[in-house]
Design an enzyme around this catalytic site. Structure first.
Site, PDB file in Angstrom:
ATOM      1  N   TYR A   8       0.833  -1.209   0.000  1.00  9.79           N
ATOM      2  CA  TYR A   8       0.000   0.000   0.000  1.00  9.79           C
ATOM      3  C   TYR A   8       0.863   1.252   0.000  1.00  9.79           C
ATOM      4  O   TYR A   8       0.759   2.093  -0.890  1.00  9.79           O
ATOM      5  CB  TYR A   8      -0.923  -0.020   1.218  1.00  9.79           C
ATOM      6  CG  TYR A   8      -1.926   1.124   1.239  1.00  9.79           C
ATOM      7  CD1 TYR A   8      -2.932   1.200   0.294  1.00  9.79           C
ATOM      8  CD2 TYR A   8      -1.851   2.123   2.210  1.00  9.79           C
ATOM      9  CE1 TYR A   8      -3.860   2.246   0.305  1.00  9.79           C
ATOM     10  CE2 TYR A   8      -2.768   3.163   2.230  1.00  9.79           C
ATOM     11  CZ  TYR A   8      -3.773   3.218   1.283  1.00  9.79           C
ATOM     12  OH  TYR A   8      -4.678   4.259   1.296  1.00  9.79           O
ATOM     13  N   GLU A  26       4.194   1.783  -0.441  1.00 10.82           N
ATOM     14  CA  GLU A  26       5.129   1.950  -1.566  1.00 10.82           C
ATOM     15  C   GLU A  26       4.353   2.146  -2.874  1.00 10.82           C
ATOM     16  O   GLU A  26       4.797   2.891  -3.757  1.00 10.82           O
ATOM     17  CB  GLU A  26       6.082   0.757  -1.686  1.00 10.82           C
ATOM     18  CG  GLU A  26       7.070   0.631  -0.530  1.00 10.82           C
ATOM     19  CD  GLU A  26       8.147   1.731  -0.505  1.00 10.82           C
ATOM     20  OE1 GLU A  26       7.997   2.764  -1.178  1.00 10.82           O
ATOM     21  OE2 GLU A  26       9.142   1.545   0.217  1.00 10.82           O
TER      22      GLU A  26
END
Ligand code: UDP
Length: 316
Positions: free
Chosen positions: A123, A125
């Site tokens: 999520y 990154e």
């Protein structure tokens, strides 16, 4: 909905619910298309809100590769659509791009403390990469996407099995089940009521000037999860206690937005305090439980191996 606008709602319904737009389906200026943002999009549009992506740790960690694909490929598809149509883009980023912050509160200039190989990385990154794409399309193609960094937001129309803390605590309290505190309960968040967030997002879209830098959107009032549990117990008039579960990996210890930029650029700040927002949200879940929508979703929960009352993170 403004009658002068024609709204296309595009959703793959992986976590969204058609019931949330049921009241709009008959409107002549509203169209629902079940579509995955990771596939190319054909539409004639002049504004795009890129809100696609599961946001609850429970949901985004269930299909981590799909989560990454949604942020990365989905955002590329949105930016390509904007290039073709000349549409203005508002991209929904997140406070998760700050990871477990070492600076408090978090201003937009803070570049974050993210574990790139942890379970939350799909999520955070993915969302960081989406911001990179927005800036590279700006530098390379002259697009001018606006980036909103959304901090924890809650309110009516959340799923019973959403898995995030506010829905979990309220559903547990209304079902007279103990409230599940992950870790010691001293970690903090700052919660923004959904109506305030929508005002901020529409304001950010409507401004005619270019908004180059990302803008934090959230409510700066910070609360620990242990104190939040007590607020929910009090507001639901419940006679329940708390139960401790182990802390999820990489769970940020503190989170609070610095919203100076939102105040100066948008002239916006949240208007709903936590007790007001919780009261409205409690009423919403109470109605949902009365209507029996809970039964259907609870059955799904049991099938998926999650808690019967609400969405729970499991790492075993
Ligand atoms: N949390 C908790 N009990 C729950 C769900 C969440 O104590 O039933 C904690 C979680 O560990 C985190 C905070 O509440 O510290 C906010 O979690 P949430 O999943 O709502 O959002 P995020 O971690 O993405 O901010």
């Amino acid at each position: 909905m403004d009658q002068k606008q024609y709204v296309i709602c595009l959703d793959n319904l992986s976590t969204g619910s058609i019931e949330n737009v049921a009241c709009l389906l008959e409107a002549p200026n509203f169209e629902f298309i079940q579509h995955d943002v990771t596939l190319p999009i054909q539409a004639e549009v002049d504004e795009i809100y890129n809100l696609a992506c599961p946001a609850s740790p429970l949901h985004y960690q269930r299909e981590p590769v799909e989560t990454l694909r949604t942020s990365v490929v989905g955002t590329m598809n949105v930016l390509e659509l904007a290039l073709r149509t000349g549409a203005r883009v508002l991209h929904a980023s997140t406070s998760e791009i700050y990871g477990d912050p070492e600076q408090h509160p978090q201003p937009e200039s803070y570049s974050g403390n993210v574990n790139p190989i942890g379970v939350r990385a799909c999520y955070n990154e993915g969302k960081r990469c989406a911001e990179t794409l927005c800036f590279d399309y700006r530098r390379r193609h002259g697009l001018k996407p606006r980036i909103a960094r959304i901090f924890n937001t809650y309110g009516p129309n959340m799923r019973i099995d959403d898995g995030r803390v506010i829905s979990n605590f309220i559903v547990q309290a209304l079902c007279s089940e103990p409230i599940t505190l992950y870790g010691d309960g001293q970690q903090s968040r700052s919660f923004c009521f959904v109506d305030d967030m929508i005002d901020a997002l529409t304001c950010m879209m409507s401004l005619s000037c270019d908004i180059v830098e990302p803008v934090n959107l959230g409510n700066p009032t910070e609360i620990s999860m242990a104190d939040l549990a007590q607020r929910v117990i009090q507001l639901t008039d419940s006679d329940i206690g708390t139960r401790h579960e182990s802390a999820p990996p990489d769970d940020p210890r503190r989170r609070r937005p610095c919203i100076d930029r939102a105040r100066s650029v948008l002239g916006w700040e949240p208007a709903t305090d936590l007790d007001q927002g919780l009261t409205v949200t409690i009423d919403y879940f109470r109605d949902l439980l009365r209507c029996g929508r809970m039964d259907a979703e609870r059955t799904t929960d049991v099938a998926a191996g999650t808690s019967p009352a609400s969405g729970m993170l499991r790492y075993d």
